[in-house]
Enzyme design. Sequence first.
Site, PDB file in Angstrom:
ATOM      1  N   ASP A  12      -2.674  -0.226  -1.039  1.00 23.28           N
ATOM      2  CA  ASP A  12      -1.402  -0.459  -0.914  1.00 23.28           C
ATOM      3  C   ASP A  12      -0.257   0.584  -0.495  1.00 23.28           C
ATOM      4  OD1 ASP A  12      -2.647  -2.812  -2.481  1.00 23.28           O
ATOM      5  OD2 ASP A  12      -1.672  -1.950  -4.567  1.00 23.28           O
ATOM      6  N   GLU A  13      -1.077   1.537   0.336  1.00 21.82           N
ATOM      7  CA  GLU A  13       0.648   2.346   1.488  1.00 21.82           C
ATOM      8  C   GLU A  13       0.721   1.965   2.002  1.00 21.82           C
ATOM      9  OE1 GLU A  13      -3.030   2.786   0.725  1.00 21.82           O
ATOM     10  OE2 GLU A  13      -3.687   4.160  -0.741  1.00 21.82           O
ATOM     11  N   GLY A  14       0.266   0.215   2.371  1.00 22.98           N
ATOM     12  CA  GLY A  14       0.861  -0.113   3.899  1.00 22.98           C
ATOM     13  C   GLY A  14      -0.182  -0.381   4.505  1.00 22.98           C
ATOM     14  N   LYS A  15      -1.305  -0.192   4.347  1.00 20.69           N
ATOM     15  CA  LYS A  15      -2.140   0.132   5.256  1.00 20.69           C
ATOM     16  C   LYS A  15      -3.170  -1.248   6.751  1.00 20.69           C
ATOM     17  CE  LYS A  15      -5.764   0.595   3.013  1.00 20.69           C
ATOM     18  NZ  LYS A  15      -4.792   1.205   1.704  1.00 20.69           N
ATOM     19  N   GLY A  16      -2.105  -2.333   5.429  1.00 20.04           N
ATOM     20  CA  GLY A  16      -2.095  -3.754   6.914  1.00 20.04           C
ATOM     21  C   GLY A  16      -1.334  -3.300   7.614  1.00 20.04           C
ATOM     22  N   GLY A  39      -5.491  -6.421  -0.089  1.00 22.83           N
ATOM     23  CA  GLY A  39      -5.036  -7.641   0.382  1.00 22.83           C
ATOM     24  C   GLY A  39      -4.950  -6.527   1.515  1.00 22.83           C
ATOM     25  N   HIS A  40      -4.976  -6.983   2.935  1.00 26.83           N
ATOM     26  CA  HIS A  40      -3.489  -6.354   3.290  1.00 26.83           C
ATOM     27  C   HIS A  40      -2.463  -7.115   3.987  1.00 26.83           C
ATOM     28  CE1 HIS A  40      -7.623  -3.623   4.678  1.00 26.83           C
ATOM     29  NE2 HIS A  40      -6.556  -3.147   2.988  1.00 26.83           N
ATOM     30  N   THR A  41      -1.244  -6.885   3.961  1.00 23.49           N
ATOM     31  CA  THR A  41      -0.234  -7.454   4.429  1.00 23.49           C
ATOM     32  C   THR A  41      -0.048  -7.240   5.867  1.00 23.49           C
ATOM     33  OG1 THR A  41       0.424  -7.576   1.687  1.00 23.49           O
ATOM     34  CG2 THR A  41       2.350  -7.857   3.390  1.00 23.49           C
ATOM     35  N   GLN A 228      -9.116  -0.280   0.077  1.00 25.26           N
ATOM     36  CA  GLN A 228      -8.345   0.363  -1.368  1.00 25.26           C
ATOM     37  C   GLN A 228      -7.557   2.049  -0.252  1.00 25.26           C
ATOM     38  OE1 GLN A 228     -11.977  -1.202  -2.046  1.00 25.26           O
ATOM     39  NE2 GLN A 228     -10.416  -2.602  -1.758  1.00 25.26           N
ATOM     40  N   THR A 243     -12.827   2.247  -8.391  1.00 22.13           N
ATOM     41  CA  THR A 243     -13.040   0.416  -7.489  1.00 22.13           C
ATOM     42  C   THR A 243     -14.806   0.975  -7.611  1.00 22.13           C
ATOM     43  OG1 THR A 243     -13.412  -1.223  -6.456  1.00 22.13           O
ATOM     44  CG2 THR A 243     -12.708   0.781  -5.555  1.00 22.13           C
ATOM     45  N   SER A 421       6.203   4.283   9.736  1.00 17.66           N
ATOM     46  CA  SER A 421       6.606   3.488   9.614  1.00 17.66           C
ATOM     47  C   SER A 421       8.090   2.859   9.271  1.00 17.66           C
ATOM     48  CB  SER A 421       5.801   2.626   8.931  1.00 17.66           C
ATOM     49  OG  SER A 421       6.211   0.723   8.840  1.00 17.66           O
TER      50      SER A 421
END
Length: 442
Positions: A12-16, A39-41, A228, A243, A421
Amino acid sequence: MNVIVIGAQWGDEGKGKVIDFYGSQAEYIVRYQGGNNAGHTLVVNDSKIVLHMIPSGILHGDKICLIANGVVFDPSAFFKELEHLQSLKVLSAVPQEQIRISERAHLILPYHQRLDQLRENQAAKTHTNIGTTQKGIGPAYEDKASRYGIRCIDLLEPEALALQLQRVLAEKNSLFQHYFQTVAMEFEPLYQDCLQWGERLRPFMADVREILLEALKHQKPVLFEGAQGALLDLDHGTYPFVTASHTSAAAAFTGSGVGLKYPVQVVGVTKAYTTRVGLGPFPTEMEQESAELAAQIRQVGEEWGATTGRARRIGWLDLVALKYAVDMNGISSLALTKSDVLQNIDIIKICTSYRLHGNTIYHFPASASDLSQVEPVYEVMSGWGVYESSLMHTLADLPHELQNYIKFIEQFLGIPIILLSTGPGREETLIISNPFQEELAH
Ligand code: IMP
């Protein structure tokens, strides 16, 4: 040059967003581990899109998106995601030419999800659960390792599939009925679903390794899209709160079947702070110190899990953990996300060592018990007030305090931050250098 992008924290580091940006530079985008626990946002034209299974290059129209052998693949979730993208008008037709799925990828089937859920619920009674996404990731990788797995290609061989499925179900049903005291899963409806999935997947299935090798040989830029985060790696993460796949950069090679011969840069993605979803030790968690500040950051940063909707735990940036991730993965540069979320906070803390049993330590302990007992030692820095992200075109435009924060991280880790970012939108990105254009240092 080819690029591996991995999360350098607990996911959840903002990889998306970072992957979306680098995806625009690549011709091939590869998922090589994990499954739809990811979950890539991405925020495109003010709309939020979350991708769980399909590589984010799909949003660029002309890219080839590869799902490689190291992924555990849920056919039902894949088709739902495809249909969802079509309903959002992100995709007009089913892009069979654009998505290629490895024949060798192992499947996540309904009994894997059920087992994941039953185990987590059972373990929760004694507070020994992991807090998985309950998508069946662990059980699917277990079957792969115990040679019980069913792969994409197996769906196309009905007779052999029936035998395999009967064998697996007999074992799972014994667990369901006798250990978990619940109902068995029926063979016939599952078998029919598998046959249908096989037919629907047939046009997508390919020898992904071969496609990728051709691309690499012809020097087409490839982006390996990690899922992940490094601290969730099965071997090197905060075991057992990890995971079931290898999230480290090296998995890009085993998980896609290409050798070590092609040039690659590893870019790690980190937030300006830290989050963790699920259970497990988290040294810089700020909840106890300041629940109010944690709640503010969660609110501003929209820190709820993209896959499960769970509230993410919030903490200060932990450079001990980040250094561990940098060394473990050969990360040569960083993308720093969400510095905008820390606007309006007067004092910013950054962890540079831990205190454990009266000693100062600089390494990331292997023991989950030690890690849950360490006390973070912080460097305290001034916050950077509010900045207008649309006016941030170069590093020199950033508030002075944020420039200091960036320099501190770079000096501590000995690697540069090459992307910043400054907000959720695609355009709110400050590019300092482009890894696709870099020569390898010898
Ligand atoms: P699993 O991958 O569903 O087995 O979950 C194992 C651990 O990894 C749990 O703590 C999850 O919350 C965490 N996890 C799995 N996928 C992600 C992700 O994409 N982002 C953040 N955490 C994840």
